[in-house]
Design an enzyme around this catalytic site. Structure first.
Site: not given
Length: 733
Positions: A35-36, A224-225, A255, A612
DNA sequence: CTTGCAACACTTTTT
DNA sequence: GTGTTGCAAG
């Protein structure tokens, strides 16, 4: 222009998103799908391939950490400083706007940021001043109420009442408190976190000229997010984008775990309606976890309804099965995890590659005890942050009041810290004077002194305080920031005050204050002026302290086992992940289990936790757990049943299952078998044994039976430890 | 004004 | 079981 360095490291889905040409784009990016990377490469693409000016780019994140990471990665990819573009948190960007346009935002130029602690204290005082019983009207609840309304974009006067609420005295009182609070903040020039966003949105709506300017500038907006945006943040983006700005939104509906603080998962759905036409890209290839971990996580999250739909896959192998450990109690659980980590360390993993995740902070204690007993270094995340520490807040309060005598929260904080003989009674007189004569606390203090409305001793104490502040404010007027801080530390009396505090704590406080001086030195070196051209250095530093809680200010990680809540694990990854307390009542938490909407959020939280893990995942639950000093006998979490069972390996299934019906799990129940390990080795008290890593020791005690027995062994080298027979791998010495 | 004791309540947390 | 808060005594 050669764009191969931008596109080559990407897979086809990532590349498609990065190269998206016209209009808006929504990128649904699963956990660990890069994503980043997509955001960073998108920015590089805009600049290098589309020849967009960096000045037209606005990239928004939620945390300072994410913003810093993004900025760093952009700079290293482009090979130049990311100057001109705005990269920051929603709050950081809103703050910057308000500083630049304080007049248009109807704020005083020197407005103060009210952090949550200040906000709570302010509310507490206000509630008392309203003549309300503050035990019946807790500041915390009012704070919660006000922030929730602000997160919805509602001011006190805009809260709508449903017909049934017209006579709801409680609700009406809350709104009344909100009204007073709003007026107080406006009058004193104080802006809380939620207010920053609300003001920034109001700024767009009230000042078309300002909006026009930024609309013209920020043609490229990246968020983002996105699943974590609340109503104001969404509106703010929508208004800013207008008809011409392109919004590139990245998020993952699976998420979304911050619904309880106003995040609206629906925003991600709403986006596809409001920002049309827009393209949706899905990033489903995962580069983090093994096949088993992904299958388990996919299986779990499939139990949620109303998903946008996404299934993670990997080219990686299946990997190891997920371990499920059924612990005797929470201590056994902790010991098992720590033993297991020890084994991983023996295999060559680093401590920092191991993370223990839990639902609530209270769970960390038992884990810490076990880690300490084993002598294993660890770090707990999400504790008190640097700028939130009492002594740090004290020093900052002195600096604040020296900058602005009318800073009420700072005044309240230090008026008698360190104690200088100004008690409640004196303070009440000052407060009353302030209220009645419509003055600030500082002005009221001066007035009280002048009119001598108190006994000589109290007047003297107040005068001493006033003199102290005035005198030192003058002395530090023309020195550097770090010298200002140092001066306050030495001369405010705080240093002497905390030196008297006995033991480790006092020393830590002194060290923290010295660390604050260092933070000042670092800040001087930063190019803070670029972002806050409208402020002097001290004000900029004080804002920085409020906006950045100072994570990473103090101890940079050594090689430590990482402990944190599932919430704070979001965005991180670890080779070895242990999720403990996977029990009904704890996870899902009992306060969320009833409500289907909140239950789904718990499930997403579990999904976040599981994803994670890169290589190994262990889930554990206890059959007996002491919680708030009471024994409870929880059942395993429903989430365990929702995971495809072929992904799981029940660590304790042998032996235990055979006697399953009777596993009340009480230490006092009768034990017939002596401790026995996998190879059938029997052990008795006083026996000398050998452990592969702990060396030689003597059996001191045991509880439980057979291979599940826990034995306490006093090792020569490492001292006393509780081990589970099945895993201890002991031999007779 | 400080100190000590009893009552209390208690997800998750960034800014 | 722990940390915080309110009240009463010193």
């Amino acid at each position: 222009m050669d764009v191969s360095s931008i596109l080559d490291p990407l897979n086809s889905a990532q590349r498609a998103a990065v190269c998206h040409s016209n209009g808006h784009a929504l990128v649904l990016a699963g956990a660990g799908s890069g994503k980043t990377r997509v955001l960073v490469h998108r920015i590089a693409w805009l600049i290098q391939a589309e020849n967009v000016s960096p000045f037209s780019i606005l990239a928004v994140t939620f945390t300072n950490k994410a913003a810093a990471e993004m900025r760093g990665r952009i700079e290293s990819l482009l090979g130049i400083p990311a100057s001109g573009m705005w990269v920051g948190t929603f709050h950081g960007i809103a703050h910057r706007l308000l500083r630049a346009h304080w007049q248009e935002a109807e704020l005083p130029q020197n407005f103060q940021i009210l952090d949550s602690d200040d906000q709570q204290r302010t509310l507490k005082r206000l509630i008392r001043e309203m003549g309300l019983d503050d035990s019946q009207w807790p500041a915390k609840e009012a704070q919660w109420y006000i922030n929730a309304r602000k997160d919805e974009g509602l001011r006190a006067g805009q809260v709508k009442l449903y017909p049934g609420q017209k006579n709801d005295a409680h609700l009406l009182q809350m709104i009344e408190i909100y009204k007073y609070y709003e007026a107080l903040c406006q009058q004193a020039g104080m802006v809380d976190f939620a207010e920053m966003l609300l003001r920034a949105k109001d700024l767009w709506q009230k000042r078309p000229d300002v909006l026009q300017h930024y609309r013209g500038r920020f043609q490229n907006i990246l968020v983002d997010e996105f699943q974590d945006t609340n109503s104001i943040q969404y509106d703010w983006i929508k208004i800013l984008a207008g008809d011409s700005g392109r919004v590139f939104a990245v998020g993952d509906d699976d998420q979304s775990i911050y619904g309880w603080r106003g995040a609206k998962i629906e925003n991600i759905h709403q986006y596809t309606k409001d920002f049309t036409p827009s393209e949706t890209y899905r990033l489903e290839q995962n580069y983090r976890s093994t096949g088993n971990i992904l299958n388990a996580a996919n299986g779990l999250i499939a139990n949620n309804t109303d998903r946008l739909g996404k299934e993670l896959w990997t080219e990686d192998s299946e990997g190891e099965l997920i371990q499920v450990y059924s612990a005797f109690n929470e201590i056994d659980e902790a010991n098992y995890i720590v033993d297991n980590i020890q084994q991983r360390l023996n295999e060559g993993y680093r401590r920092s590659e191991c993370a223990i995740l839990y639902r609530s902070n209270a769970q960390s204690r038992v884990l810490e005890e076990s880690l300490i007993a084993t002598g294993m270094p660890y770090r707990v995340y999400g504790g008190l942050r640097f700028f939130d520490r009492q002594e740090i807040r004290d020093v900052l309060a002195y600096l604040r009041i020296m900058t602005n005598r009318n800073d009420a929260p700072a005044f309240e904080r230090i008026i008698n810290t360190p104690t200088r003989g100004i008690g409640n009674k004196t303070l009440e007189v000052v407060r009353t004077t302030a209220r009645e004569q419509n003055m600030t606390l500082w002005q009221a203090t001066l007035s009280v002194i002048e009119n001598k409305v108190l006994p000589a001793r109290a007047i003297g104490a107040l005068q001493a305080f006033v003199d102290l502040i005035n005198e030192h404010a003058e002395l530090i007027a023309n020195v550097s920031l770090s010298e200002k801080i140092e001066h306050v530390v030495h001369h405010s009396g705080l240093e002497a005050y905390y030196e008297k505090e006995k033991g480790e704590r006092g020393r830590a406080r002194i060290e923290n204050m010295q660390e604050l001086v260092q933070a000042g030195v670092n800040f001087e070196a930063e190019d803070w002026q670029q972002e806050d051209e409208n402020m002097d250095e001290l004000s900029a530093f004080l804002s920085h302290a409020a906006l950045e809680a100072g994570e990473g200010q103090a101890d940079e990680w050594d090689d430590c086992v990482q402990l944190m809540t599932l919430h704070s694990a979001k965005g991180l990854e670890f080779k070895q992940v242990y999720i403990c307390g996977v029990e009904e009542g704890l996870f899902p938490h009992r306060l969320s289990a009833e409500d289907p909407v909140r239950l789904e959020e718990e499930r997403r939280l579990c999904y976040v936790g599981m994803t994670r893990a890169m290589e190994n995942l262990t889930l554990s639950y206890a059959e007996k757990r002491r919680i708030y000093g009471e024994d409870s006998y929880p059942t395993p979490s429903r989430f365990l049943k929702e995971i495809p069972q072929d992904c799981l390996h029940q660590v304790r299934v042998t032996g235990f299952a055979k006697q399953a019906s009777g596993y009340a799990g009480d230490a006092t129940s009768s034990y017939s078998e002596t401790p026995q390990d996998e190879n059938g080795l029997n052990i008795s008290l006083g026996q000398r044994v050998l452990h592969p890593s702990f060396g030689e020791g003597m059996v001191m005690n045991y509880e439980g039976e057979g291979r599940h027995a826990r034995v306490q062994i006093n090792f020569e080298e490492v001292g006393s430890k509780w081990l589970v027979m099945e895993y201890a791998n002991l031999s007779l010495a």
